[in-house]
Design a protein around this motif. Structure first.
Motif, short mmCIF file in Angstrom:
data_model
loop_
_atom_site.label_atom_id
_atom_site.label_comp_id
_atom_site.label_asym_id
_atom_site.label_seq_id
_atom_site.Cartn_x
_atom_site.Cartn_y
_atom_site.Cartn_z
N ILE A 5 -33.63 39.93 -4.66
CA ILE A 5 -32.66 39.31 -5.30
C ILE A 5 -31.99 38.47 -4.10
N LEU A 6 -31.78 38.87 -2.83
CA LEU A 6 -31.03 37.93 -2.06
C LEU A 6 -32.03 36.68 -1.70
N GLY A 7 -33.24 36.99 -1.62
CA GLY A 7 -34.38 35.97 -1.36
C GLY A 7 -34.28 34.92 -2.68
N LEU A 8 -34.23 35.33 -3.64
CA LEU A 8 -34.06 34.47 -4.77
C LEU A 8 -32.70 33.54 -4.92
N MET A 9 -31.55 34.11 -4.51
CA MET A 9 -30.21 33.79 -4.37
C MET A 9 -30.47 32.47 -3.21
N TRP A 10 -31.00 32.89 -2.15
CA TRP A 10 -30.92 31.97 -1.04
C TRP A 10 -32.02 30.75 -1.45
N LEU A 11 -33.05 30.99 -1.70
CA LEU A 11 -33.80 29.77 -2.45
C LEU A 11 -33.14 28.93 -3.61
N SER A 12 -32.58 29.75 -4.43
CA SER A 12 -31.95 28.86 -5.35
C SER A 12 -31.04 27.98 -4.80
N LEU A 13 -29.96 28.35 -3.96
CA LEU A 13 -29.17 27.52 -3.48
C LEU A 13 -29.80 26.47 -2.48
N LEU A 14 -30.70 26.78 -1.87
CA LEU A 14 -31.55 25.99 -0.92
C LEU A 14 -32.13 24.91 -1.76
N ALA A 55 -22.84 20.47 -0.61
CA ALA A 55 -23.82 20.73 0.00
C ALA A 55 -23.98 21.13 1.41
N GLU A 56 -23.05 20.83 2.09
CA GLU A 56 -22.55 20.97 3.58
C GLU A 56 -22.43 22.35 3.62
N ALA A 57 -21.35 22.75 2.77
CA ALA A 57 -20.81 24.09 2.64
C ALA A 57 -21.87 25.33 2.55
N VAL A 58 -22.78 24.82 1.50
CA VAL A 58 -23.83 25.83 0.94
C VAL A 58 -24.82 25.77 1.98
N ALA A 59 -25.24 24.81 2.90
CA ALA A 59 -26.15 24.84 3.86
C ALA A 59 -25.72 25.73 4.90
N LEU A 60 -24.43 25.67 5.27
CA LEU A 60 -23.82 26.44 6.43
C LEU A 60 -23.92 27.99 6.08
N ALA A 61 -23.69 28.38 4.61
CA ALA A 61 -23.52 29.77 4.29
C ALA A 61 -24.96 30.22 4.40
N LEU A 62 -25.94 29.45 3.78
CA LEU A 62 -27.64 29.81 3.98
C LEU A 62 -27.85 30.14 5.43
N THR A 63 -27.56 29.17 6.34
CA THR A 63 -27.78 29.70 7.62
C THR A 63 -27.04 30.90 8.19
#
Length: 533
Positions: free
Chosen positions: A511-520, A138-146
């Protein structure tokens, strides 16, 4: 050494970064940012990302307040942008006597300004990490989203500067690059940072390589899909079209000298008419190749001698396509200037024209001019240029419709094609990178054009004064190119566009927005689950 032993060694290394303090911590952040730059063109040292981003994650893990989070992000970004954008300062040396005072801003000021984006991003990330107890994947995903949120903001705010997005490092690895046909370059940046930072997720109470291996598995799946997408896609050529791309390699210091302009123009004409001209259908010159004003009107008798001079090398049934500045009268009666493209036929007619719509701040116009010192001018213009209306089809004789882009315009994902009416068959990019000499800048610029071709599923034709000129097909394969700093012609066919329109070309960053929101949402769900909510 066993895998478990190696994981504990990694945990020991991570602890050293986590416990770094003060100037040492900021220095390590800047060094990690500089190493991340080496993953980009022209070095493409992608494995360094698997060091740079875990180091960023560990340094932030050792921070306990937002000020430190901000400082770490700022230091990483400055370390990243100074070596990545050093070439911008080369433009000032074309007239260093006038622009010496801008040198500190070009070398350090701009990287620091861009660094504010990441500093704000890591401050928000650090707050969320502590507030919701993020750890592991979760920490790694949050940094990638940032990271991708910061790239996206940098690419759109303050006119936007989406240069050196981390995904551009993959341009030589075409199977991986194909994912941009779905997600766009920002989506590839998201996947890149996520995969690179996952080793940091394996450092915890029970050190493990599993997150890193999971990231490599995702990368293998992306590459496998991309290889399948490219398999058998040779793409035929558009019948009856042969382009001659002319790269004159005229130094910027000579380009606009009064006593050299006519010789420069004659050089282009001579090169264009060299052996094989009778087999060419279209001649393509770079941005501002004609060092005089041209008019889009065929009734302008003042420019008849110039157009006759130019159209002597326009192939029969085709056209000469060139860049030139255009002078027009505005609504208030004053002159307005445009950085333009013209297509001229052998009959002396201007059959099409296009005005650049996305201008370079401080290069082609001065933003907030009223707040700047009187008499200050843009680097590449005596007076501010005006902007054209935006992307539109360019209808030329003997070739399918093109979407023209002048220089800088090609760097903006999703903004290189008109979205109404029939899609153009190809992208046409005229540029002049002579400002930047033998630096990394022209290599980075050419890599960007490769990604635009994949995103839009159309070939891209590029004419650059000093290089790199070339033709890229709809899958990012370079069909032919003239190296940086060379003078010559490239006679080449125009590839067909891809059979199917890529998802990115249809839906853009949705599509990027859907990826970003799904991971968030996955990160939020994990936080709730850990807290027993």
């Amino acid at each position: 050494m066993t895998a478990t032993g190696a994981a504990f060694r990694l945990a020991t290394l991570a602890g050293w970064f986590i416990n770094a303090r003060g100037g040492k911590r900021l220095g390590l952040a800047a060094l990690a940012g500089a190493l991340a730059t080496l993953s980009l063109p022209p070095a493409h040292a992608l494995p360094l990302l698997w060091f740079a981003f875990p180091v960023l994650a560990w340094l932030l893990r050792g921070s306990d307040r937002w000020r430190s989070d901000f400082a770490i992000g700022l230091a990483f970004a400055v370390g990243h942008h100074v070596p990545g954008l050093y070439w911008i300062s080369a433009a000032l040396f074309t007239d260093i006597g006038r622009f010496w005072f801008m040198l500190p801003f070009a070398l350090v000021g701009l990287p620091a300004l861009l660094g504010l984006f990441l500093g704000v991003g890591t401050a928000v990330y650090g707050w969320a990490r502590r507030r919701f107890g993020l750890s592991g994947w979760a920490e790694a995903v949050a940094l990638a989203l940032t990271w991708v949120a910061v790239e996206y903001a940098r690419g759109h705010l303050l006119t936007g500067f989406p240069w050196n997005l981390i995904g551009y490092g993959w341009t030589p690895v075409l199977p991986v690059l194909q994912i941009t046909s779905v997600t766009g370059i920002y989506g590839l940046s998201l996947l890149t940072v996520l995969i690179a930072v996952l080793p940091a997720a394996g450092v915890g109470a029970r050190p493990s390589w599993r997150p890193a291996l999971a990231g490599l598995a995702v990368l293998a799946l992306v590459a496998g899909w991309g290889g399948w997408r490219m398999a058998g896609q040779g793409l035929d050529d558009v019948p009856g079209v042969t382009l001659r791309i002319v790269q004159p390699n005229i130094p910027q210091a000579l380009k606009w000298k009064e006593d050299a302009k006519l010789d420069n123009l004659r050089r282009l004409i001579t090169m264009s008419g060299a052996e094989g001209w009778d087999r060419v259908t279209h001649v393509v010159w770079p941005e501002t190749a004609v060092p005089y004003f041209l008019s889009s009107s065929n009734d302008d008798t003042d420019q008849l001698p110039l157009t006759r001079m130019l159209t002597q090398i326009a192939p029969p049934g085709g056209a000469l396509i060139t860049g030139a500045n255009r002078l027009a009268t505005g609504p208030d009666g004053n002159y307005v200037y445009f950085n333009s493209l013209f297509a001229l036929t052998q009959g002396g007619q201007v059959v099409a024209s296009f005005d650049k719509f996305h201008l370079v701040p401080f290069g082609e116009y001065l933003p907030l001019r009223s707040l700047l010192p009187k008499g200050m001018k843009a680097v590449a213009a005596g007076a501010d240029f005006s902007a054209g209306p935006g992307p539109r089809p360019l209808l030329l004789p003997g070739v399918p419709a093109a979407s023209p882009l002048i220089c800088y315009e090609v760097i903006f994902p999703g903004a290189v094609m008109p979205r109404d009416g029939e899609r153009p068959h190809w992208l046409l990019n005229l540029t002049n990178d002579a400002w930047y000499g033998q630096t990394a800048g022209p290599h980075q610029h050419f890599a960007i054009t490769i990604v635009r071709a994949v995103e839009e599923g159309v070939p891209l034709v590029r004419a650059a004064n000093t290089g790199i000129s070339g033709v890229v097909d709809a899958y990012g394969r370079v069909r032919g190119a003239l190296p940086l700093g060379d003078s010559g012609n490239l006679d080449i066919s125009l590839p067909q566009r891809a059979v199917f329109v890529p998802l990115y070309a249809d839906y853009g960053d949705m599509i990027l927005g859907l990826m970003w929101l799904s991971l968030l949402l996955a990160v939020v769900w994990n936080s709730w689950r850990r807290q027993g909510l």
